[in-house]
Write a protein that holds these residues in place. Sequence first.
Motif, mmCIF file in Angstrom:
data_model
loop_
_atom_site.group_PDB
_atom_site.id
_atom_site.type_symbol
_atom_site.label_atom_id
_atom_site.label_comp_id
_atom_site.label_asym_id
_atom_site.label_seq_id
_atom_site.Cartn_x
_atom_site.Cartn_y
_atom_site.Cartn_z
ATOM 1 N N GLU A 192 0.827 -1.203 0.000
ATOM 2 C CA GLU A 192 0.000 0.000 0.000
ATOM 3 C C GLU A 192 0.864 1.258 0.000
ATOM 4 O O GLU A 192 0.526 2.261 -0.651
ATOM 5 C CB GLU A 192 -0.942 -0.027 1.202
ATOM 6 C CG GLU A 192 -2.016 -1.106 1.063
ATOM 7 C CD GLU A 192 -2.656 -1.480 2.384
ATOM 8 O OE1 GLU A 192 -2.403 -0.780 3.397
ATOM 9 O OE2 GLU A 192 -3.407 -2.477 2.420
ATOM 10 N N GLU A 193 1.978 1.208 0.717
ATOM 11 C CA GLU A 193 2.903 2.354 0.727
ATOM 12 C C GLU A 193 3.445 2.610 -0.683
ATOM 13 O O GLU A 193 3.527 3.759 -1.137
ATOM 14 C CB GLU A 193 4.056 2.066 1.686
ATOM 15 C CG GLU A 193 5.077 3.177 1.809
ATOM 16 C CD GLU A 193 4.542 4.406 2.531
ATOM 17 O OE1 GLU A 193 5.145 5.473 2.384
ATOM 18 O OE2 GLU A 193 3.512 4.292 3.228
ATOM 19 N N ILE A 194 3.773 1.526 -1.391
ATOM 20 C CA ILE A 194 4.256 1.661 -2.768
ATOM 21 C C ILE A 194 3.151 2.221 -3.659
ATOM 22 O O ILE A 194 3.354 3.149 -4.447
ATOM 23 C CB ILE A 194 4.733 0.291 -3.306
ATOM 24 C CG1 ILE A 194 5.954 -0.208 -2.539
ATOM 25 C CG2 ILE A 194 5.041 0.363 -4.806
ATOM 26 C CD1 ILE A 194 6.304 -1.662 -2.805
ATOM 27 N N LEU A 195 1.961 1.647 -3.523
ATOM 28 C CA LEU A 195 0.838 2.036 -4.378
ATOM 29 C C LEU A 195 0.496 3.510 -4.250
ATOM 30 O O LEU A 195 0.255 4.190 -5.252
ATOM 31 C CB LEU A 195 -0.397 1.213 -4.014
ATOM 32 C CG LEU A 195 -0.486 -0.220 -4.529
ATOM 33 C CD1 LEU A 195 -1.707 -0.906 -3.935
ATOM 34 C CD2 LEU A 195 -0.553 -0.245 -6.047
ATOM 35 N N PHE A 196 0.457 3.988 -3.017
ATOM 36 C CA PHE A 196 -0.101 5.312 -2.782
ATOM 37 C C PHE A 196 0.951 6.415 -2.702
ATOM 38 O O PHE A 196 0.628 7.571 -2.432
ATOM 39 C CB PHE A 196 -0.963 5.294 -1.528
ATOM 40 C CG PHE A 196 -2.031 4.231 -1.561
ATOM 41 C CD1 PHE A 196 -2.714 3.956 -2.729
ATOM 42 C CD2 PHE A 196 -2.328 3.483 -0.431
ATOM 43 C CE1 PHE A 196 -3.696 2.962 -2.785
ATOM 44 C CE2 PHE A 196 -3.306 2.493 -0.468
ATOM 45 C CZ PHE A 196 -3.991 2.240 -1.652
ATOM 46 N N THR A 197 2.222 6.057 -2.899
ATOM 47 C CA THR A 197 3.256 7.084 -2.960
ATOM 48 C C THR A 197 3.777 7.227 -4.386
ATOM 49 O O THR A 197 3.630 8.283 -4.997
ATOM 50 C CB THR A 197 4.420 6.781 -1.994
ATOM 51 O OG1 THR A 197 4.897 5.448 -2.227
ATOM 52 C CG2 THR A 197 3.970 6.912 -0.551
ATOM 53 N N ASN A 198 4.389 6.170 -4.932
ATOM 54 C CA ASN A 198 4.862 6.254 -6.311
ATOM 55 C C ASN A 198 4.847 4.874 -6.962
ATOM 56 O O ASN A 198 5.860 4.181 -6.999
ATOM 57 C CB ASN A 198 6.273 6.848 -6.374
ATOM 58 C CG ASN A 198 6.591 7.379 -7.765
ATOM 59 O OD1 ASN A 198 5.889 7.071 -8.731
ATOM 60 N ND2 ASN A 198 7.637 8.174 -7.868
ATOM 61 N N PRO A 199 3.686 4.449 -7.457
ATOM 62 C CA PRO A 199 3.575 3.108 -8.053
ATOM 63 C C PRO A 199 4.404 2.918 -9.304
ATOM 64 O O PRO A 199 4.698 1.794 -9.693
ATOM 65 C CB PRO A 199 2.077 2.995 -8.366
ATOM 66 C CG PRO A 199 1.622 4.411 -8.530
ATOM 67 C CD PRO A 199 2.429 5.197 -7.537
ATOM 68 N N PHE A 200 4.814 4.009 -9.930
ATOM 69 C CA PHE A 200 5.579 3.888 -11.163
ATOM 70 C C PHE A 200 7.064 3.622 -10.908
ATOM 71 O O PHE A 200 7.833 3.429 -11.843
ATOM 72 C CB PHE A 200 5.407 5.145 -12.021
ATOM 73 C CG PHE A 200 3.968 5.397 -12.386
ATOM 74 C CD1 PHE A 200 3.157 4.366 -12.828
ATOM 75 C CD2 PHE A 200 3.422 6.660 -12.270
ATOM 76 C CE1 PHE A 200 1.830 4.581 -13.163
ATOM 77 C CE2 PHE A 200 2.096 6.899 -12.595
ATOM 78 C CZ PHE A 200 1.296 5.857 -13.041
ATOM 79 N N ASP A 201 7.478 3.609 -9.646
ATOM 80 C CA ASP A 201 8.847 3.230 -9.299
ATOM 81 C C ASP A 201 8.937 1.761 -8.915
ATOM 82 O O ASP A 201 9.909 1.317 -8.343
ATOM 83 C CB ASP A 201 9.352 4.068 -8.107
ATOM 84 C CG ASP A 201 9.889 5.411 -8.572
ATOM 85 O OD1 ASP A 201 9.979 5.597 -9.792
ATOM 86 O OD2 ASP A 201 10.171 6.258 -7.719
ATOM 87 N N ARG A 202 7.925 1.041 -9.228
ATOM 88 C CA ARG A 202 7.844 -0.359 -8.829
ATOM 89 C C ARG A 202 8.952 -1.213 -9.404
ATOM 90 O O ARG A 202 9.356 -2.204 -8.813
ATOM 91 C CB ARG A 202 6.485 -0.884 -9.282
ATOM 92 C CG ARG A 202 6.297 -2.367 -9.089
ATOM 93 C CD ARG A 202 4.974 -2.773 -9.710
ATOM 94 N NE ARG A 202 4.752 -4.187 -9.534
ATOM 95 C CZ ARG A 202 3.734 -4.839 -10.052
ATOM 96 N NH1 ARG A 202 2.868 -4.184 -10.761
ATOM 97 N NH2 ARG A 202 3.585 -6.127 -9.854
ATOM 98 N N GLY A 203 9.459 -0.856 -10.555
ATOM 99 C CA GLY A 203 10.457 -1.707 -11.215
ATOM 100 C C GLY A 203 9.761 -2.568 -12.231
ATOM 101 O O GLY A 203 8.900 -2.111 -12.977
ATOM 102 N N GLN A 204 10.075 -3.846 -12.264
ATOM 103 C CA GLN A 204 9.462 -4.748 -13.222
ATOM 104 C C GLN A 204 8.002 -4.996 -12.887
ATOM 105 O O GLN A 204 7.619 -5.114 -11.731
ATOM 106 C CB GLN A 204 10.186 -6.089 -13.206
ATOM 107 C CG GLN A 204 11.546 -6.074 -13.862
ATOM 108 C CD GLN A 204 12.122 -7.468 -13.904
ATOM 109 O OE1 GLN A 204 12.153 -8.160 -12.897
ATOM 110 N NE2 GLN A 204 12.565 -7.878 -15.050
#
Length: 415
Positions: A397-409
Amino acid sequence: MSVKGAGGGHAGDPSALRKLNVAAVLRLLYAAQASGAARSGEVTANDRYTVTEIAQTVGISRPTAEDVVDALVEHGWLVAAAPSPAVPGRRSAGRPARTIAFDSQAGCVVGVDLARHWVRALVADLAGRVIGRADYPVADGASAAERSAAARTAITEALRLADRDPAQIVAAAAATVGIARPDGQVVRSTIPQMEGHSIGELLGAFLPVPVRVANDMRAAVLAEYWAGAAVGCSSAVYLHVGRRIGSSYLIDGVSPLGHHGAAGEIPPESGRQLVDAYRKLVSFTGVGVDTLPRDEMLGIDPLTVFEAAQRGETDARQAVVDFADEFAAATEGLVITVDPEVVVVGGGVIVAGDIAADAIRSRLARVCMFEPRVVVSPLGESAAALGAVRLALSEVEEILFTNPFDRGQTAEEAG
């Protein structure tokens, strides 16, 4: 004078506004699939929205919604779902509108329980549905390296059963016996071989993501709040009786750490009394415990006593009642302080049914100003591992709601 907006950008900054829009769309669709309907692993009508519905619900224009949805589909977070079924007797004109859902299969999370006698690994999809599980036994005197190897074996097997690849892991968390610092280093533990070691570093050696670490009891109460006996409760105290003994508490969905990470721990003197009570409890297993060292005695599984109590054997039943009363006495200060809505009794003792819960309820009724509800956990010994899954989902959720486009692959790229 400039006014700062979200993400540090200026008011009206297109990039800051886009981040807000992306977060809002993700929150909407993630909440829809997390509401319970997606537990079956299927996308249902309640989990999906048309682009127009997304625009209206979030409060953005339809072209903006299209842009956000397309970007999130490209990055693997959203998926185009089948259109909603037609209403019987009603003809629909034109092509059905595209419907969008959060893709709970876009990755997976790993939750690990590093207990004294085993390692339990759970793999869950992004809806929190457990899709792979593996347990691996660990010897009492196993070193930190041996326990790390056992964790690797269990995680690998759980991933295989889930039909997932390590590259698809988005987040991971581990629950451990004892007290661990925020960086994952174990400072105190009933597993002496783990003291001074960093769980994050041990597991991070073979996991592709950082590993969040929590005390096992704290993880267990989070699991109860998420998917167990404390769902919908504003506060809870968790009491664990089985091959490990412990307590924790939760207020408004948070289990406080305290200054040293020891909030909710059983006080030393009460702990010594509980050890004596545990010795008496496990003496009913038929093992000669009087001369056994403390650590060896604590390694005896009281499951057979719980089973005998459930069958109605008088001595075993009384042994469980006596121990539960001692346990309630050792933790009544915590219960009085928290004043919880519910007290959850978990661990192997759930095999004995309501016997232990009734004894704890009786004790607390005598000392609490407001008697809490006392219930048996439906999660048993799986609570700590499930709590680790919940912690890993919090990272997602932290990834999703901060910067999901930095997820990598994306999951597709990783596969």
